[in-house]
Design a protein around this motif. Structure first.
Motif, mmCIF file in Angstrom:
data_model
loop_
_atom_site.group_PDB
_atom_site.id
_atom_site.type_symbol
_atom_site.label_atom_id
_atom_site.label_comp_id
_atom_site.label_asym_id
_atom_site.label_seq_id
_atom_site.Cartn_x
_atom_site.Cartn_y
_atom_site.Cartn_z
ATOM 1 N N LEU A 7 -25.816 14.395 47.926
ATOM 2 C CA LEU A 7 -24.423 14.691 47.588
ATOM 3 C C LEU A 7 -23.730 13.539 46.859
ATOM 4 N N SER A 8 -24.166 12.309 47.128
ATOM 5 C CA SER A 8 -23.553 11.135 46.483
ATOM 6 C C SER A 8 -24.639 10.121 46.144
ATOM 7 N N PRO A 9 -24.485 9.408 45.038
ATOM 8 C CA PRO A 9 -25.469 8.366 44.709
ATOM 9 C C PRO A 9 -25.516 7.305 45.808
ATOM 10 N N LEU A 10 -26.695 6.819 46.105
ATOM 11 C CA LEU A 10 -26.811 5.788 47.139
ATOM 12 C C LEU A 10 -26.073 4.516 46.744
ATOM 13 N N THR A 11 -25.893 4.326 45.460
ATOM 14 C CA THR A 11 -25.207 3.121 44.986
ATOM 15 C C THR A 11 -23.688 3.274 44.988
ATOM 16 N N SER A 12 -23.191 4.350 45.589
ATOM 17 C CA SER A 12 -21.734 4.540 45.655
ATOM 18 C C SER A 12 -21.058 3.387 46.382
ATOM 19 N N SER A 13 -21.759 2.803 47.341
ATOM 20 C CA SER A 13 -21.219 1.651 48.070
ATOM 21 C C SER A 13 -22.370 0.882 48.699
ATOM 22 N N ASP A 14 -22.097 -0.366 49.029
ATOM 23 C CA ASP A 14 -23.125 -1.168 49.690
ATOM 24 C C ASP A 14 -23.477 -0.590 51.059
ATOM 25 N N LEU A 15 -22.480 -0.085 51.785
ATOM 26 C CA LEU A 15 -22.753 0.472 53.110
ATOM 27 C C LEU A 15 -23.632 1.715 53.022
ATOM 28 N N ARG A 16 -23.366 2.573 52.046
ATOM 29 C CA ARG A 16 -24.174 3.791 51.904
ATOM 30 C C ARG A 16 -25.631 3.422 51.606
ATOM 31 N N GLN A 17 -25.803 2.509 50.681
ATOM 32 C CA GLN A 17 -27.166 2.131 50.306
ATOM 33 C C GLN A 17 -27.913 1.478 51.468
ATOM 34 N N LEU A 18 -27.264 0.539 52.129
ATOM 35 C CA LEU A 18 -27.904 -0.154 53.246
ATOM 36 C C LEU A 18 -28.208 0.806 54.394
ATOM 37 N N THR A 19 -27.225 1.604 54.758
ATOM 38 C CA THR A 19 -27.386 2.503 55.906
ATOM 39 C C THR A 19 -28.482 3.532 55.669
ATOM 40 N N ILE A 20 -28.409 4.221 54.540
ATOM 41 C CA ILE A 20 -29.359 5.304 54.284
ATOM 42 C C ILE A 20 -30.776 4.770 54.097
ATOM 43 N N GLN A 21 -30.916 3.704 53.325
ATOM 44 C CA GLN A 21 -32.264 3.173 53.093
ATOM 45 C C GLN A 21 -32.898 2.680 54.393
ATOM 46 N N ASP A 62 -21.433 -11.756 47.780
ATOM 47 C CA ASP A 62 -20.036 -12.136 47.989
ATOM 48 C C ASP A 62 -19.169 -10.909 48.281
ATOM 49 N N GLY A 63 -18.484 -10.924 49.416
ATOM 50 C CA GLY A 63 -17.592 -9.826 49.788
ATOM 51 C C GLY A 63 -18.295 -8.572 50.255
ATOM 52 N N SER A 64 -19.572 -8.675 50.600
ATOM 53 C CA SER A 64 -20.321 -7.482 51.010
ATOM 54 C C SER A 64 -19.694 -6.824 52.232
ATOM 55 N N LEU A 65 -19.764 -5.497 52.246
ATOM 56 C CA LEU A 65 -19.251 -4.688 53.357
ATOM 57 C C LEU A 65 -17.791 -5.005 53.673
ATOM 58 N N ASN A 66 -17.027 -5.326 52.634
ATOM 59 C CA ASN A 66 -15.603 -5.650 52.798
ATOM 60 C C ASN A 66 -15.386 -6.770 53.817
ATOM 61 N N ASN A 67 -16.342 -7.692 53.857
ATOM 62 C CA ASN A 67 -16.276 -8.827 54.794
ATOM 63 C C ASN A 67 -16.176 -8.369 56.250
ATOM 64 N N ASN A 68 -16.775 -7.222 56.528
ATOM 65 C CA ASN A 68 -16.808 -6.701 57.896
ATOM 66 C C ASN A 68 -18.019 -7.322 58.600
ATOM 67 N N TYR A 69 -17.777 -8.381 59.370
ATOM 68 C CA TYR A 69 -18.869 -9.130 59.989
ATOM 69 C C TYR A 69 -19.621 -8.302 61.032
ATOM 70 N N ARG A 70 -18.933 -7.407 61.689
ATOM 71 C CA ARG A 70 -19.591 -6.566 62.695
ATOM 72 C C ARG A 70 -20.627 -5.666 62.031
ATOM 73 N N LEU A 71 -20.248 -5.045 60.936
ATOM 74 C CA LEU A 71 -21.191 -4.211 60.192
ATOM 75 C C LEU A 71 -22.345 -5.045 59.655
ATOM 76 N N ASN A 72 -22.000 -6.194 59.107
ATOM 77 C CA ASN A 72 -23.008 -7.057 58.508
ATOM 78 C C ASN A 72 -24.046 -7.482 59.540
ATOM 79 N N SER A 73 -23.561 -7.893 60.698
ATOM 80 C CA SER A 73 -24.457 -8.346 61.757
ATOM 81 C C SER A 73 -25.359 -7.211 62.243
ATOM 82 N N PHE A 74 -24.785 -6.033 62.387
ATOM 83 C CA PHE A 74 -25.566 -4.886 62.853
ATOM 84 C C PHE A 74 -26.697 -4.558 61.880
ATOM 85 N N LEU A 75 -26.367 -4.506 60.594
ATOM 86 C CA LEU A 75 -27.374 -4.133 59.603
ATOM 87 C C LEU A 75 -28.417 -5.231 59.408
ATOM 88 N N LEU A 76 -27.998 -6.484 59.517
ATOM 89 C CA LEU A 76 -28.977 -7.573 59.454
ATOM 90 C C LEU A 76 -29.983 -7.439 60.595
#
Length: 311
Positions: A67-81, A128-142
């Protein structure tokens, strides 16, 4: 049947959160998103024995992904992949439930999972500025990427040397540290023989934190930084400066090298000028004090002589 509907409901919610993240980040609910992700992942193992449900979920995933390109956002690409790669690795044993994975893999620049995670997703996570500087999201995906690599990737190099660590790019350094924390324990830095202890002792982490607020966040969260007091830092700076000045005056070769460099030369000549200015002020003051002292002594003697003559 109810379980199948529940899982699809979770998938619906996941993509709804992704849409919200992209269209109205202020309304995005981080914890709800993470709970939804975990709820979907929790059924993967069970689908190994429920092949019809696995195939149906795979088709549902594929429809949602398209329904949407995976590159629509960093979160979409990271989460789905990440999620769909886990799905293929843990729930697909017969090749019948990997269409969504094949679709996602097909649009990658790097097809193999481990290199793609290491050289595309990790740098994306630390951009720089990945995931809108949401550290909780960043830590989870890392941690999810690290968990996948620990489970399905190459074995961790437990005796990694400081030189090997230094040769890595910064995103890979943090990915490696996250993998080590999962495999060797979150308190690995307490082990005096560990790589982490050595890196802390030689201030590698202190230098890393200066590059990015995200780096600093992780290093503080993991307690990898040795915090110094203000006066300790001042003392260290003055000590380093004093050592350099001492080296200048005790080594003729070093002195010649220093004065050929523009900034050190300016500093050196500036210090000389300042010294002579202070000397020009100090000498007359001391001479004035000396002269006044001599005059006072002369006056005292003259009074003494006059007194003796009067007798």
């Amino acid at each position: 049947m109810k379980e199948d509907v529940a899982v699809k409901s979770y998938v619906d919610d996941l993509f709804r959160y992704l849409d919200t993240y992209e269209s109205s980040y202020a309304q995005f609910e981080t914890e709800a998103f993470l709970q939804t992700y975990n709820g979907i992942y929790a059924v993967f193992q069970a689908l190994l024995k429920q092949r019809d449900k696995a195939v149906a979920l795979d088709e549902f995933f594929l429809d949602k992904i398209k329904l949407s390109p995976l590159t629509s956002s960093d979160l979409r690409q990271l989460t789905i992949q990440v999620l769909i790669t886990f799905f293929e690795s843990e729930a697909d044993i017969d090749g019948l439930s990997n269409r969504a994975y094949s679709y996602c893999r097909g649009i990658r620049g790097v097809k193999q999972d481990v290199p793609f995670f290491e050289h595309h997703l990790a740098p994306l996570l630390f951009s720089d500025g990945s995931l809108n500087n949401n550290y909780r999201l960043n830590s989870f995906l890392l941690n999810e990427i690290a968990r996948y690599l620990n489970k399905f990737g190459k074995s961790l190099t437990a005796d990694l040397s400081p030189e090997q660590f230094a040769a890595m790019g910064d995103p890979l350094k943090f990915l490696e540290l996250a993998r080590r924390r999962q495999q060797l324990g979150a308190d690995i830095i307490a082990d005096r023989t560990s790589l982490e202890f050595h890196l802390q002792r030689v201030d590698t982490f202190t230098k890393l934190k200066q590059k990015s607020r995200l780096y600093e966040h992780y290093l503080k969260e993991w307690n990898y930084l040795r915090e110094k007091s203000f006066w300790s830092r001042v003392k260290a700076v003055l000590g380093e400066l004093g050592g350099k000045i001492k080296g200048v005056f005790f080594s003729w070769r070093y002195f010649r090298l220093v004065i050929t460099q523009r900034n050190p030369a300016f500093l050196y000549y500036g210090l000389i000028i300042l010294f002579f200015i202070l000397l020009a002020v100090y000498v007359p003051m001391k001479w004035g004090d000396y002269s006044q002292g001599q005059f006072d002594q002369f006056e005292k003697r003259s009074h003494t002589v006059q007194g003796d003559a009067g007798r």
